[in-house]
Enzyme design. Structure first.
Site, PDB file in Angstrom:
ATOM      1  N   THR A   1       0.860  -1.184   0.000  1.00 30.15           N
ATOM      2  CA  THR A   1       0.000   0.000   0.000  1.00 30.15           C
ATOM      3  C   THR A   1       0.896   1.234   0.000  1.00 30.15           C
ATOM      4  O   THR A   1       1.641   1.459   0.956  1.00 30.15           O
ATOM      5  CB  THR A   1      -0.904  -0.019   1.240  1.00 30.15           C
ATOM      6  OG1 THR A   1      -1.656  -1.236   1.217  1.00 30.15           O
ATOM      7  CG2 THR A   1      -1.851   1.166   1.260  1.00 30.15           C
TER       8      THR A   1
ATOM      9  N   LYS B   1      -7.765  -9.826   3.610  1.00 29.35           N
ATOM     10  CA  LYS B   1      -7.933  -9.557   5.041  1.00 29.35           C
ATOM     11  C   LYS B   1      -7.181 -10.630   5.807  1.00 29.35           C
ATOM     12  O   LYS B   1      -7.348 -11.818   5.508  1.00 29.35           O
ATOM     13  CB  LYS B   1      -9.408  -9.639   5.458  1.00 29.35           C
ATOM     14  CG  LYS B   1     -10.354  -8.781   4.669  1.00 29.35           C
ATOM     15  CD  LYS B   1     -11.775  -8.929   5.201  1.00 29.35           C
ATOM     16  CE  LYS B   1     -12.438 -10.269   4.919  1.00 29.35           C
ATOM     17  NZ  LYS B   1     -12.631 -10.614   3.505  1.00 29.35           N
ATOM     18  N   GLU B   2      -6.377 -10.223   6.773  1.00 31.74           N
ATOM     19  CA  GLU B   2      -5.733 -11.236   7.609  1.00 31.74           C
ATOM     20  C   GLU B   2      -6.830 -12.071   8.260  1.00 31.74           C
ATOM     21  O   GLU B   2      -7.871 -11.563   8.647  1.00 31.74           O
ATOM     22  CB  GLU B   2      -4.858 -10.564   8.671  1.00 31.74           C
ATOM     23  CG  GLU B   2      -3.589  -9.997   8.062  1.00 31.74           C
ATOM     24  CD  GLU B   2      -2.715  -9.255   9.058  1.00 31.74           C
ATOM     25  OE1 GLU B   2      -2.778  -9.552  10.256  1.00 31.74           O
ATOM     26  OE2 GLU B   2      -1.977  -8.358   8.613  1.00 31.74           O
TER      27      GLU B   2
ATOM     28  N   LYS C   1      -6.928   2.078  -3.060  1.00 28.88           N
ATOM     29  CA  LYS C   1      -6.622   1.282  -1.863  1.00 28.88           C
ATOM     30  C   LYS C   1      -6.835   2.105  -0.587  1.00 28.88           C
ATOM     31  O   LYS C   1      -7.467   1.651   0.372  1.00 28.88           O
ATOM     32  CB  LYS C   1      -5.173   0.786  -1.950  1.00 28.88           C
ATOM     33  CG  LYS C   1      -4.669   0.082  -0.718  1.00 28.88           C
ATOM     34  CD  LYS C   1      -5.374  -1.220  -0.437  1.00 28.88           C
ATOM     35  CE  LYS C   1      -5.036  -1.729   0.948  1.00 28.88           C
ATOM     36  NZ  LYS C   1      -5.747  -2.933   1.307  1.00 28.88           N
TER      37      LYS C   1
ATOM     38  N   GLY D   1     -17.125  -1.405  18.721  1.00 27.94           N
ATOM     39  CA  GLY D   1     -16.130  -2.232  19.406  1.00 27.94           C
ATOM     40  C   GLY D   1     -15.108  -1.373  20.122  1.00 27.94           C
ATOM     41  O   GLY D   1     -15.403  -0.244  20.531  1.00 27.94           O
TER      42      GLY D   1
ATOM     43  N   GLY E   1      -7.677  -1.515  14.763  1.00 23.06           N
ATOM     44  CA  GLY E   1      -6.221  -1.600  14.909  1.00 23.06           C
ATOM     45  C   GLY E   1      -5.665  -2.318  13.698  1.00 23.06           C
ATOM     46  O   GLY E   1      -6.235  -2.254  12.608  1.00 23.06           O
TER      47      GLY E   1
ATOM     48  N   CYS F   1      -3.001  -2.051   8.966  1.00 21.75           N
ATOM     49  CA  CYS F   1      -3.458  -1.313   7.779  1.00 21.75           C
ATOM     50  C   CYS F   1      -4.281  -0.066   8.110  1.00 21.75           C
ATOM     51  O   CYS F   1      -3.884   1.048   7.759  1.00 21.75           O
ATOM     52  CB  CYS F   1      -4.249  -2.233   6.867  1.00 21.75           C
ATOM     53  SG  CYS F   1      -3.190  -3.478   6.106  1.00 21.75           S
TER      54      CYS F   1
ATOM     55  N   LYS G   1      -7.567  -8.663  15.540  1.00 17.73           N
ATOM     56  CA  LYS G   1      -8.864  -9.239  15.157  1.00 17.73           C
ATOM     57  C   LYS G   1      -8.750 -10.750  15.249  1.00 17.73           C
ATOM     58  O   LYS G   1      -7.635 -11.269  15.386  1.00 17.73           O
ATOM     59  CB  LYS G   1      -9.266  -8.782  13.762  1.00 17.73           C
ATOM     60  CG  LYS G   1      -8.325  -9.258  12.665  1.00 17.73           C
ATOM     61  CD  LYS G   1      -8.758  -8.653  11.371  1.00 17.73           C
ATOM     62  CE  LYS G   1      -8.918  -9.706  10.322  1.00 17.73           C
ATOM     63  NZ  LYS G   1      -9.430  -9.235   9.080  1.00 17.73           N
TER      64      LYS G   1
ATOM     65  N   ARG H   1      -0.083  -5.864  15.585  1.00 18.31           N
ATOM     66  CA  ARG H   1       0.322  -4.492  15.262  1.00 18.31           C
ATOM     67  C   ARG H   1      -0.856  -3.542  15.520  1.00 18.31           C
ATOM     68  O   ARG H   1      -1.948  -3.769  15.031  1.00 18.31           O
ATOM     69  CB  ARG H   1       0.788  -4.415  13.800  1.00 18.31           C
ATOM     70  CG  ARG H   1       2.137  -5.095  13.591  1.00 18.31           C
ATOM     71  CD  ARG H   1       2.568  -5.055  12.148  1.00 18.31           C
ATOM     72  NE  ARG H   1       1.901  -6.047  11.320  1.00 18.31           N
ATOM     73  CZ  ARG H   1       2.210  -6.282  10.039  1.00 18.31           C
ATOM     74  NH1 ARG H   1       3.152  -5.575   9.437  1.00 18.31           N
ATOM     75  NH2 ARG H   1       1.581  -7.215   9.356  1.00 18.31           N
TER      76      ARG H   1
HETATM   77  P1  NAD Z   1       4.899  -7.630   6.773  1.00 15.48           P
HETATM   78  O1  NAD Z   1       5.604  -6.752   7.716  1.00 15.48           O
HETATM   79  O2  NAD Z   1       4.182  -8.842   7.275  1.00 15.48           O
HETATM   80  O3  NAD Z   1       5.923  -8.132   5.643  1.00 15.48           O
HETATM   81  C1  NAD Z   1       6.818  -7.285   4.984  1.00 15.48           C
HETATM   82  C2  NAD Z   1       8.067  -8.087   4.674  1.00 15.48           C
HETATM   83  O4  NAD Z   1       8.923  -7.304   3.846  1.00 15.48           O
HETATM   84  C3  NAD Z   1       8.888  -8.439   5.916  1.00 15.48           C
HETATM   85  O5  NAD Z   1       9.065  -9.837   5.980  1.00 15.48           O
HETATM   86  C4  NAD Z   1      10.221  -7.709   5.703  1.00 15.48           C
HETATM   87  O6  NAD Z   1      11.327  -8.411   6.213  1.00 15.48           O
HETATM   88  C5  NAD Z   1      10.261  -7.621   4.190  1.00 15.48           C
HETATM   89  N1  NAD Z   1      11.158  -6.583   3.674  1.00 15.48           N
HETATM   90  C6  NAD Z   1      11.336  -5.316   4.107  1.00 15.48           C
HETATM   91  N2  NAD Z   1      12.244  -4.678   3.349  1.00 15.48           N
HETATM   92  C7  NAD Z   1      12.642  -5.553   2.409  1.00 15.48           C
HETATM   93  C8  NAD Z   1      13.574  -5.485   1.309  1.00 15.48           C
HETATM   94  N3  NAD Z   1      14.227  -4.366   1.043  1.00 15.48           N
HETATM   95  N4  NAD Z   1      13.750  -6.583   0.553  1.00 15.48           N
HETATM   96  C9  NAD Z   1      13.078  -7.729   0.825  1.00 15.48           C
HETATM   97  N5  NAD Z   1      12.194  -7.850   1.824  1.00 15.48           N
HETATM   98  C10 NAD Z   1      11.980  -6.776   2.608  1.00 15.48           C
HETATM   99  O7  NAD Z   1       3.909  -6.696   5.962  1.00 15.48           O
HETATM  100  P2  NAD Z   1       2.486  -7.071   5.329  1.00 15.48           P
HETATM  101  O8  NAD Z   1       1.455  -7.063   6.374  1.00 15.48           O
HETATM  102  O9  NAD Z   1       2.641  -8.258   4.448  1.00 15.48           O
HETATM  103  O10 NAD Z   1       2.246  -5.785   4.418  1.00 15.48           O
HETATM  104  C11 NAD Z   1       2.991  -5.532   3.254  1.00 15.48           C
HETATM  105  C12 NAD Z   1       2.327  -4.415   2.482  1.00 15.48           C
HETATM  106  O11 NAD Z   1       1.030  -4.813   2.053  1.00 15.48           O
HETATM  107  C13 NAD Z   1       2.108  -3.133   3.287  1.00 15.48           C
HETATM  108  O12 NAD Z   1       2.255  -2.027   2.438  1.00 15.48           O
HETATM  109  C14 NAD Z   1       0.680  -3.259   3.735  1.00 15.48           C
HETATM  110  O13 NAD Z   1       0.083  -2.003   3.973  1.00 15.48           O
HETATM  111  C15 NAD Z   1       0.046  -3.920   2.551  1.00 15.48           C
HETATM  112  N6  NAD Z   1      -1.162  -4.696   2.861  1.00 15.48           N
HETATM  113  C16 NAD Z   1      -1.202  -5.443   3.985  1.00 15.48           C
HETATM  114  C17 NAD Z   1      -2.345  -6.187   4.255  1.00 15.48           C
HETATM  115  C18 NAD Z   1      -2.440  -7.018   5.506  1.00 15.48           C
HETATM  116  O14 NAD Z   1      -3.538  -7.424   5.837  1.00 15.48           O
HETATM  117  N7  NAD Z   1      -1.354  -7.275   6.210  1.00 15.48           N
HETATM  118  C19 NAD Z   1      -3.422  -6.173   3.364  1.00 15.48           C
HETATM  119  C20 NAD Z   1      -3.320  -5.429   2.207  1.00 15.48           C
HETATM  120  C21 NAD Z   1      -2.181  -4.672   1.964  1.00 15.48           C
END
Ligand code: NAD
Length: 436
Positions: free
Chosen positions: A121, A153-154, A206, A255, A259, A262, A323, A330
């Site tokens: 994002t 969604k997680e 997004k 609720g 949190g 995102c 959730k 986080r």
């Molecule tokens: P996360 O923290 O679980 O994973 C990110 C990963 O990127 C980590 O394992 C980290 O070590 C790795 N990383 C960081 N810098 C790096 C680099 N230079 N090279 C290689 N790897 C590297 O994050 P996430 O929850 O998977 O979210 C990732 C993105 O997706 C964010 O922008 C988030 O906003 C977006 N997003 C997350 C969700 C969600 O539900 N978690 C849903 C939609 C979008």
């Protein structure tokens, strides 16, 4: 298709395993050596229902592998998906340093035409900067940049990814659009909703989605507060609202505040983007304020009930993840609740089906912070139970057993999960949100 996914977190790992499931050749790269080591040992570093068999199948079929060598991983693929973290910086704007790192690496090491797909994002304008970095570090090489925001969604990540409600593709390069259409065709066979738009529109979409969902939550939390003040019942109000087709029944539950990794950061980031463009997003600023207040509500109710000082009181906390069905803590409201109660002098007994380890990193165990492997253990000699996260196992507890286990039968229901009449009949003092 040969795919590299950079960033093997909640999004990257699900996406990598999902692409491999449909026959693509996928390499997942991450700088976190510990995470890659665990994956190479066959361990899944996060809790996500259904992910383990998907990863296992991909690895067994030799379509999915893991590496820390990002440079080698991006060198010879058709598309690089960027799924690294974009956490909030000190001013709330998204910190894009990981995205820039990946762009530089791809620029240096890519060979042949490479489509770089932003799944992280990222604020509007990021794709332009990524393309500039690719060209700066890979002069003369052929690149296209696409914005393909992720909506999983997680807790439901695997099914959301495998059967997306829609796939947003922000792109102008026809070769890249064709590649994305081909790649996503198996995911969208029955739900043929791949929507192509300008890159900037995809980037904004997004943030607009997450902001809208956060707005609904804060809106309902305010309505609940009003209900409490005027003697109305927010559950009835919610049901009455939800049958209106223009509103719909989802995301109307009051609720303990939103949190997770995102909503809080994305609302802050879009506010920051607007400020950079000399405007303010007044609704979203209010959404954030309401949420900050709401996260404190449960802890403050407990303090109020016990007259302020919680020294000597034992409070059980049920549900720590932000959730249900995830181990992600986080920005979890449970952290705010726990810290408030500790500051007021309470001792805590905490339970969560999956997030005990992750929560302990943020709030280490001590003589006043005791982690419990079973929900009823967290209730032992407790003066009150706070229900923070609505995991299924908390929906119908054995209240008789709970009452015998607790020192005082007091329940603070942060999710309106229990029937007020029923638990009061059993002798509990019961608080919930916006219900008489
Ligand atoms: P996360 O923290 O679980 O994973 C990110 C990963 O990127 C980590 O394992 C980290 O070590 C790795 N990383 C960081 N810098 C790096 C680099 N230079 N090279 C290689 N790897 C590297 O994050 P996430 O929850 O998977 O979210 C990732 C993105 O997706 C964010 O922008 C988030 O906003 C977006 N997003 C997350 C969700 C969600 O539900 N978690 C849903 C939609 C979008």
């Amino acid at each position: 298709m040969r795919i590299c996914v950079v960033g093997t977190g909640y999004v990257g790992l699900v996406a990598g395993a999902g692409f491999a499931e449909f026959g693509n050749d996928v390499v997942c790269a991450d700088v976190d050596a510990g995470k890659i080591e665990r994956l190479n040992r066959g361990e899944i570093p996060i809790y996500e229902p259904g992910l383990s068999p998907l990863v296992e199948r991909g690895v067994k079929g030799e379509r999915l592998r893991f590496t820390t060598d990002v440079a080698a991983a991006v060198a010879d693929v058709d598309a690089v998906f960027v799924a690294v973290g974009t956490p909030p910086g000190p001013d709330g704007a998204a910190d894009l340093s990981h995205v820039w790192d990946v762009a530089r690496t791809v620029g240096q090491h890519a060979s042949g035409f490479t489509v770089v797909v932003n799944k992280s994002t990222v604020p509007v304008g990021t794709a332009d900067r990524v393309l500039a970095l690719l060209r700066e570090h890979g002069p003369g090489k052929d690149f296209a940049v696409v914005s393909n925001p992720e909506f999983l969604k997680e807790g439901d990540a695997v099914s959301d990814f495998m059967k997306p409600q829609r796939v947003i593709v922000g792109a102008s390069d026809e070769r890249a659009i064709r590649l994305l259409r081909q790649l996503y065709a198996p995911f969208t066979r029955t739900r043929d909703r791949l929507i192509v738009m300008e890159i900037r529109s995809a980037e904004v979409t997004k943030y607009a989605c997450n902001s809208m969902l956060a707005t609904r939550i804060s809106f309902m939390n305010e309505i609940a507060a009003l209900c409490a003040r005027v003697g109305a019942n927010v559950t009835d109000v919610r049901v009455g609202m939800g049958w209106d087709e223009r509103i719909g029944p989802k995301f109307l539950f009051p609720g303990v505040g939103y949190g997770g990794s995102c909503f809080p950061k994305d609302v802050q980031a879009i506010i920051a983007t607007a400020r950079e463009h000399d405007m303010s997003l007044e609704i979203l600023e209010a959404v954030e304020r309401v949420n900050e207040r709401q996260k404190r509500w449960l802890g403050e109710m407990v303090q109020q009930h016990f007259g302020g000082d919680l020294k000597g009181k034992v409070i059980g906390l049920w549900g720590l993840a932000f959730k249900p069905n995830t181990d992600d803590v986080r920005e979890a409201p449970a952290l705010t609740v726990a810290r408030l109660l500790l500051e007021a002098g309470a001792s805590l007994r905490l339970h969560d089906p999956e997030a005990l380890d992750t929560f302990q990193v943020a709030l280490p165990a001590s003589d006043r912070v005791v982690y419990c492997a079973k929900s009823y253990l967290a209730a032992e000699r407790a003066d009150a139970i706070c229900l923070v996260t609505e995991w299924p196992l908390y929906r119908s507890p054995d209240f008789q057993r709970l009452k015998q286990t607790m020192r005082e039968p007091v329940l603070f229901d942060g999710r309106n999960l229990w029937d007020p009449e029923y638990v009061r009949e059993l002798g509990f003092t019961y608080y919930s949100i916006g219900r008489p």
